[in-house]
Design a protein around this motif. Structure first.
Motif, PDB file in Angstrom:
ATOM      1  N   GLY A  46      -0.933   2.663   5.577  1.00  6.88           N
ATOM      2  CA  GLY A  46      -1.042   1.864   4.368  1.00  6.88           C
ATOM      3  C   GLY A  46       0.290   1.271   3.953  1.00  6.88           C
ATOM      4  N   TYR A  47       1.373   1.998   4.212  1.00  6.37           N
ATOM      5  CA  TYR A  47       2.697   1.497   3.851  1.00  6.37           C
ATOM      6  C   TYR A  47       3.096   0.312   4.732  1.00  6.37           C
ATOM      7  CZ  TYR A  47       3.119   5.818   1.170  1.00  6.37           C
ATOM      8  OH  TYR A  47       2.915   6.829   0.265  1.00  6.37           O
ATOM      9  N   LEU A  48       2.825   0.395   6.021  1.00  3.25           N
ATOM     10  CA  LEU A  48       3.155  -0.714   6.913  1.00  3.25           C
ATOM     11  C   LEU A  48       2.334  -1.947   6.556  1.00  3.25           C
ATOM     12  CD1 LEU A  48       4.609  -1.927   9.300  1.00  3.25           C
ATOM     13  CD2 LEU A  48       2.902  -0.878  10.822  1.00  3.25           C
ATOM     14  N   ALA A  49       1.062  -1.755   6.245  1.00  4.84           N
ATOM     15  CA  ALA A  49       0.224  -2.883   5.839  1.00  4.84           C
ATOM     16  C   ALA A  49       0.773  -3.525   4.562  1.00  4.84           C
ATOM     17  CB  ALA A  49      -1.215  -2.415   5.611  1.00  4.84           C
ATOM     18  N   ALA A  50       1.251  -2.700   3.641  1.00  2.00           N
ATOM     19  CA  ALA A  50       1.802  -3.229   2.392  1.00  2.00           C
ATOM     20  C   ALA A  50       3.082  -4.012   2.647  1.00  2.00           C
ATOM     21  CB  ALA A  50       2.068  -2.090   1.420  1.00  2.00           C
ATOM     22  N   PHE A  54       3.398  -7.850   1.492  1.00  3.23           N
ATOM     23  CA  PHE A  54       4.431  -8.294   0.554  1.00  3.23           C
ATOM     24  C   PHE A  54       5.516  -9.095   1.268  1.00  3.23           C
ATOM     25  CE2 PHE A  54       3.400  -6.741  -3.534  1.00  3.23           C
ATOM     26  CZ  PHE A  54       4.447  -7.031  -4.398  1.00  3.23           C
ATOM     27  N   GLY A  55       5.866  -8.656   2.475  1.00  2.00           N
ATOM     28  CA  GLY A  55       6.913  -9.353   3.227  1.00  2.00           C
ATOM     29  C   GLY A  55       6.523 -10.775   3.581  1.00  2.00           C
ATOM     30  N   SER A  56       5.246 -10.988   3.930  1.00  2.37           N
ATOM     31  CA  SER A  56       4.802 -12.345   4.246  1.00  2.37           C
ATOM     32  C   SER A  56       4.841 -13.227   2.998  1.00  2.37           C
ATOM     33  CB  SER A  56       3.391 -12.320   4.840  1.00  2.37           C
ATOM     34  OG  SER A  56       2.438 -11.853   3.892  1.00  2.37           O
ATOM     35  N   GLY A 104       4.246  -3.497  -5.544  1.00  4.37           N
ATOM     36  CA  GLY A 104       4.307  -2.863  -4.238  1.00  4.37           C
ATOM     37  C   GLY A 104       3.477  -1.596  -4.181  1.00  4.37           C
ATOM     38  N   PHE A 105       3.518  -0.813  -5.264  1.00  2.19           N
ATOM     39  CA  PHE A 105       2.711   0.407  -5.312  1.00  2.19           C
ATOM     40  C   PHE A 105       1.226   0.076  -5.257  1.00  2.19           C
ATOM     41  CE2 PHE A 105       0.388   3.597  -7.847  1.00  2.19           C
ATOM     42  CZ  PHE A 105       0.633   4.709  -7.064  1.00  2.19           C
ATOM     43  N   PHE A 106       0.828  -0.990  -5.956  1.00  5.62           N
ATOM     44  CA  PHE A 106      -0.574  -1.394  -5.929  1.00  5.62           C
ATOM     45  C   PHE A 106      -1.010  -1.787  -4.523  1.00  5.62           C
ATOM     46  CE2 PHE A 106      -3.452  -5.156  -6.124  1.00  5.62           C
ATOM     47  CZ  PHE A 106      -4.621  -4.453  -6.365  1.00  5.62           C
ATOM     48  N   VAL A 107      -0.211  -2.593  -3.842  1.00  5.75           N
ATOM     49  CA  VAL A 107      -0.566  -3.027  -2.487  1.00  5.75           C
ATOM     50  C   VAL A 107      -0.618  -1.829  -1.542  1.00  5.75           C
ATOM     51  CG1 VAL A 107       0.178  -4.443  -0.530  1.00  5.75           C
ATOM     52  CG2 VAL A 107       0.305  -5.355  -2.849  1.00  5.75           C
ATOM     53  N   ALA A 108       0.314  -0.891  -1.694  1.00 10.80           N
ATOM     54  CA  ALA A 108       0.278   0.310  -0.859  1.00 10.80           C
ATOM     55  C   ALA A 108      -0.983   1.127  -1.136  1.00 10.80           C
ATOM     56  CB  ALA A 108       1.524   1.155  -1.114  1.00 10.80           C
ATOM     57  N   SER A 109      -1.389   1.217  -2.402  1.00  7.93           N
ATOM     58  CA  SER A 109      -2.593   1.984  -2.735  1.00  7.93           C
ATOM     59  C   SER A 109      -3.847   1.338  -2.150  1.00  7.93           C
ATOM     60  CB  SER A 109      -2.722   2.120  -4.260  1.00  7.93           C
ATOM     61  OG  SER A 109      -3.025   0.887  -4.880  1.00  7.93           O
ATOM     62  N   GLN A 110      -3.826   0.011  -1.979  1.00  9.65           N
ATOM     63  CA  GLN A 110      -4.955  -0.662  -1.321  1.00  9.65           C
ATOM     64  C   GLN A 110      -5.140  -0.107   0.086  1.00  9.65           C
ATOM     65  OE1 GLN A 110      -3.588  -4.712  -1.639  1.00  9.65           O
ATOM     66  NE2 GLN A 110      -4.866  -5.139  -3.425  1.00  9.65           N
ATOM     67  N   GLY A 111      -4.041  -0.057   0.835  1.00 11.28           N
ATOM     68  CA  GLY A 111      -4.127   0.431   2.206  1.00 11.28           C
ATOM     69  C   GLY A 111      -4.466   1.901   2.298  1.00 11.28           C
ATOM     70  N   LEU A 112      -4.059   2.685   1.303  1.00  7.84           N
ATOM     71  CA  LEU A 112      -4.277   4.127   1.345  1.00  7.84           C
ATOM     72  C   LEU A 112      -5.660   4.546   0.855  1.00  7.84           C
ATOM     73  CD1 LEU A 112      -0.794   5.224  -0.065  1.00  7.84           C
ATOM     74  CD2 LEU A 112      -1.593   5.497   2.298  1.00  7.84           C
ATOM     75  N   ALA A 113      -6.274   3.755  -0.038  1.00  2.89           N
ATOM     76  CA  ALA A 113      -7.482   4.224  -0.711  1.00  2.89           C
ATOM     77  C   ALA A 113      -8.728   3.385  -0.501  1.00  2.89           C
ATOM     78  CB  ALA A 113      -7.212   4.341  -2.215  1.00  2.89           C
ATOM     79  N   LEU A 224       8.834  -1.259  -0.891  1.00  2.00           N
ATOM     80  CA  LEU A 224       7.881  -0.872   0.149  1.00  2.00           C
ATOM     81  C   LEU A 224       8.568  -0.529   1.459  1.00  2.00           C
ATOM     82  CD1 LEU A 224       5.047  -3.438  -0.595  1.00  2.00           C
ATOM     83  CD2 LEU A 224       4.888  -0.949  -0.769  1.00  2.00           C
ATOM     84  N   VAL A 225       9.627  -1.248   1.801  1.00  2.00           N
ATOM     85  CA  VAL A 225      10.383  -0.908   3.016  1.00  2.00           C
ATOM     86  C   VAL A 225      10.959   0.492   2.886  1.00  2.00           C
ATOM     87  CG1 VAL A 225      12.451  -1.464   4.347  1.00  2.00           C
ATOM     88  CG2 VAL A 225      10.879  -3.286   3.678  1.00  2.00           C
TER      89      VAL A 225
END
Length: 341
Positions: A46-50, A54-56, A104-113, A224-225
């Motif tokens: 989920g972190y790599l996806a975030a 965000f990086g793009s 960033g936390f929100f985007v990471a939570s998307q991938g995790l949950a 996120l990095v």
């Protein structure tokens, strides 16, 4: 001579456009949750996806800044505002530029949950944190519109969203992992309310949406990095493969639209009304995605009930806000004849 108010009173017409944009942005956010959740399944993190998402977005914004003289000037104004003494008009504090960390936390939570909860339950949980957080943020006055008092309709909305999320996830009571994961979108929603408020402050200092959005993505990508690096220390390097489907790399572009809309209109409608309008788009979009996509688990009856309660929670304060709009004019907005002087 009358003194101009720092917070202009919106008209009914001027509210319609910001609210409509916020609803569309909310639908885009539900789509982003689905995109980033699927991307996380492919890459195995989920972190790599975030970071990819965000990086793009940061890459697209960097290219845009190369061609935008106004955007670059906005960045210089932000830098000057950070050098102003704390509390001075036009000044910024460093913490007010950190809204991207919440994004960033929100985007990471998307991938995790999202993979476990589904888009609909994820969004209902997210908007509960968002609506409760937004009424607190408005009451404290963190946003550029200043303090907005808690009225009964504005309080009923967040309370109903708490009932909505409890209803939506009640079918998963037997799954402790699902209940634990619900905490992530709840916290992400509260963080989103704070993010919208401080991003509005940055936009006010920059006098430009592009510059404020760039700062948001720069901070979020850096956070996120760092989170990805920490996760790799404990879990190792992700073993998934980058997918070939180009649609799975659109999360950053969708995020740009979401953040830009919030930055552009929060000063006019306030954090709570902005959040509630986005919630309407998020809930409807999430239900459509979960019901229409073949590989998604169809929403349960309780999820539909929870979503309906969420929309009701949006409608009550939104209607009250629109009715109250014509009477918001303060003495500073009236001419001498209207004041009877």
């Amino acid at each position: 001579m009358s003194r101009p108010s720092a917070r202009p009173s919106p008209t009914g017409i001027s509210l319609t456009v910001p609210v409509a944009l916020a609803v569309l942005a909310g639908a885009g956010l539900a789509t982003q949750s689905r995109v980033n959740g699927t991307l996380a399944d492919h890459v195995g993190s989920g972190y790599l996806a975030a970071v990819i998402s965000f990086g793009s977005g940061l890459l697209w914004l960097s290219i845009a800044l190369l061609f935008s003289r106004r955007g670059r000037a906005g960045l210089r104004r932000i830098a000057r505002a950070l050098r102003e003494p704390a509390g001075q008009d036009g000044g910024l504090r460093l913490w007010q530029c950190l809204g991207g960390a919440a994004g960033g936390f929100f985007v990471a939570s998307q991938g995790l949950a999202v993979g476990t909860l589904g888009v609909a339950v994820f969004i209902v949980a997210f908007v509960t944190g968002q609506s409760v957080g937004s009424i607190v943020v408005d009451r404290i006055g963190l946003g550029p519109g200043g303090v907005r008092l808690v009225t009964l309709p504005r309080a009923v909305g967040p309370l109903l969203t708490v009932v909505a999320v409890a209803t939506a996830v009640s079918g998963d009571v037997g799954s402790p992992s699902a209940l634990a994961l619900t905490v992530l979108p709840l916290l992400a929603g509260a963080g989103s309310a704070w993010q919208q408020a401080v991003n509005g402050r940055v936009r006010a200092a920059a006098e430009d949406v592009l510059a404020a959005t760039f700062v948001n993505f720069l901070v979020g990508t850096a956070a996120l990095v760092l989170a990805l690096g920490v996760s790799m220390l404990f879990d190792g390097v992700p073993h998934g493969a980058l997918p070939a489907n180009p649609l799975l790399y659109t999360g950053g572009a969708i995020g740009i639209g979401f953040i830009a809309v919030g930055v552009a209109v929060v000063h006019r409608v306030g954090v709570l009304l902005l959040s509630l309008s986005m919630i309407a788009g998020q809930v409807v979009g999430a239900l459509v995605l979960d019901a229409a996509l073949p590989d998604a688990a169809p929403p349960s009856t309780l999820t539909y009930v929870g979503a309906a309660l969420t929309l009701l929670a949006v409608a009550i304060p939104l209607t009250a806000e629109r009715r109250a709009t014509p009477s918001r004019r303060t003495p500073e907005h009236r001419d001498d004849g209207e004041r009877g002087t």
